[in-house]
Design a protein around this motif. Structure first.
Motif, short mmCIF file in Angstrom:
data_model
loop_
_atom_site.label_atom_id
_atom_site.label_comp_id
_atom_site.label_asym_id
_atom_site.label_seq_id
_atom_site.Cartn_x
_atom_site.Cartn_y
_atom_site.Cartn_z
N UNK A 182 0.94 -1.16 -0.10
CA UNK A 182 -0.01 0.04 0.11
C UNK A 182 0.93 1.32 -0.17
N UNK A 183 2.12 1.12 0.81
CA UNK A 183 2.80 2.37 0.73
C UNK A 183 3.51 2.55 -0.66
N UNK A 184 3.56 1.63 -1.45
CA UNK A 184 4.24 1.73 -3.04
C UNK A 184 2.85 2.35 -3.65
N UNK A 202 13.47 9.24 -3.59
CA UNK A 202 14.65 9.21 -2.96
C UNK A 202 15.03 9.28 -1.25
N UNK A 203 14.16 9.72 -0.66
CA UNK A 203 14.32 9.49 0.80
C UNK A 203 13.80 8.30 1.42
N UNK A 204 12.74 7.77 0.77
CA UNK A 204 12.39 6.48 1.14
C UNK A 204 13.34 5.59 0.93
N UNK A 205 13.97 5.73 -0.31
CA UNK A 205 15.09 4.69 -0.60
C UNK A 205 16.43 4.88 0.69
N UNK A 206 16.73 6.15 0.58
CA UNK A 206 17.74 6.24 1.79
C UNK A 206 17.52 5.64 3.22
N UNK A 213 10.33 2.55 -2.41
CA UNK A 213 10.45 3.56 -3.43
C UNK A 213 10.72 2.77 -5.13
N UNK A 214 11.21 1.98 -5.21
CA UNK A 214 11.22 1.50 -6.47
C UNK A 214 10.02 0.86 -6.96
#
Length: 416
Positions: A182-184, A202-206, A213-214
């Protein structure tokens, strides 16, 4: 026999009911422009009521349905009574909001304003849940304050898509650990405006949520691809489509409301605020701000995630980093509402701890855009001038980000 407890409960119920009535009155006032707005013509282009609905939703979708490319400013200005160019929303926007552009203009405007109101209520529910407040009472109070505030009223007054983006950003942040799927999906909706989707991804990835993120970015790209492909075919190839996007960016960068070096713009991102404050713009200021703000925000948010009481601060820092790093308007702070309410409650509960007062100061600074009502703006203009009026919100947001950066550094060091 009525006990003291029953009386207190009754008093609370009456108070919540009164707040709900006030909220209903504010909601009615906020909805009125949608059915009072005149039909758009070349003569009433300065009309502010529902202008974003007109310029960024209704007529761009009509142009798309008619076989044209709404991203081309020249096409939109030639075919429709619009004052602003259609910014680079994700192409799937043209399909997602199609139901609001099919009926008569005023019917679509009212329906869209009602949808915005519902989304603001959803945002209030999310805020009450995030702050662990009584759900009904918390939603009523937060919703009333939100609809009465300048940020909340503006969404329905000019017909912005920000309520959907705000719910999406908040959903991605809240669900990133507990429900990545659901976040995606929420992140994919946040990509509706790339200036939200890009920094959030970008922030979620880091911060360690690489799958979210992807996947969210991939969903947004997949949803936009068919529409983009159709526009490419219609326009005569990829080269012409790229040329249209280039013209779109050039037009947006030259407008009085969008240019980074405009003294009349209401942008709240760091480069624009710095220019309106100092009158000077460093070389490559926007690129430096994008990289620098996101790097600092991501590093501190990641560190805060590992400490007690840090997640609320990390999410507020992330939301502020998004709006400070890239071109944004005051109403875009709407994305921070759930995390901001949670942080405000946390600061109140930990008010005895001196270093939490820094976070409390940031909360107060973030209240400025919400409290910037018409009578406040009139007072600021009369006392300090128009430049101060358009800079106040941005200055408060940038200052709030800086204060939370200081707090995050101190908080993570104390916990080490």
């Amino acid at each position: 026999m009525i006990t003291t407890t029953n009386r207190a409960g009754l008093a609370r119920a009456v108070l919540v009911a009164l707040v709900a009535l006030a909220g209903a009155a504010s909601a009615f006032r906020a909805l009125r422009p949608s059915w009072e707005v005149p039909l758009p013509t070349e003569e009433n282009l300065p009309e502010e009521r529902m202008q974003d609905f007109r310029d960024a939703l209704y007529f761009p979708i009509r142009e798309f349905l008619g076989g044209g490319n709404p991203y081309d400013p020249a096409v939109m200005f030639a075919h429709w009574p619009v004052r602003q160019n259609f910014n680079l929303y994700q192409p799937y926007h043209l399909v997602l909001h199609l139901p609001f552009a099919l009926p008569d203009y005023r019917v679509g405007a009212v329906a869209f304003a009602l949808a915005c109101l519902v989304l603001l209520v959803v945002l209030s529910v999310m805020a009450a849940g995030r702050a662990r407040l009584p759900l009904v009472a918390g939603t009523v109070v937060i919703g009333t304050l939100l609809v009465t505030s300048q940020v909340g009223k503006a969404q329905m007054y000019i017909g912005q898509v920000n309520p959907l983006v705000a719910v999406s950003v908040a959903g991605a942040l809240v669900l990133r650990e507990s429900n990545p799927r659901w976040a995606s999906a929420a992140l994919a909706l946040a990509w509706l405006k790339p200036q939200f989707g890009l920094p959030l991804a970008l922030l979620l990835f880091v911060r360690g949520n690489r799958r979210v993120a992807l996947t969210g970015t991939a969903i947004a790209a997949a949803a936009s691809l068919p529409v983009a492909a159709l526009l490419v075919v219609r326009g005569g190839g990829i080269g012409e489509f790229v040329a249209v996007i280039s013209r779109n960016l050039e037009w947006a960068a030259a407008t009085g409301y969008g240019a980074v070096d405009s003294m009349t713009a209401q942008r709240i991102d760091l480069p624009a605020v710095f220019f309106r404050t100092t009158g000077w713009l460093p070389p490559a200021a926007e690129l430096l701000a994008l990289c620098g703000v996101l790097a600092v925000t991501a590093l501190l948010a990641r560190r805060l995630d590992r400490h007690e009481g840090g997640s609320e601060v990390a999410d507020v820092v992330s939301c502020l980093g998004i709006v400070v790093a890239l071109v944004h308007q005051p109403g875009d702070v709407l994305i921070a509402v759930p995390a901001l309410v949670a942080l405000a409650v946390l600061c109140w509960r930990r008010r005895a701890e001196a270093h939490w007062r820094w976070a409390g100061c940031a909360v107060l600074l973030l209240a400025v855009p919400f409290a910037h009502l018409h009578f406040v703006d009139t007072a600021v203009r009369s006392l300090f001038g128009a430049r101060a009026s358009v800079t106040l919100d941005g200055l408060a947001v940038v200052a709030a980000w800086l204060v939370l950066v200081v707090f995050a550094v101190r908080h993570t060091r104390r916990a080490t």
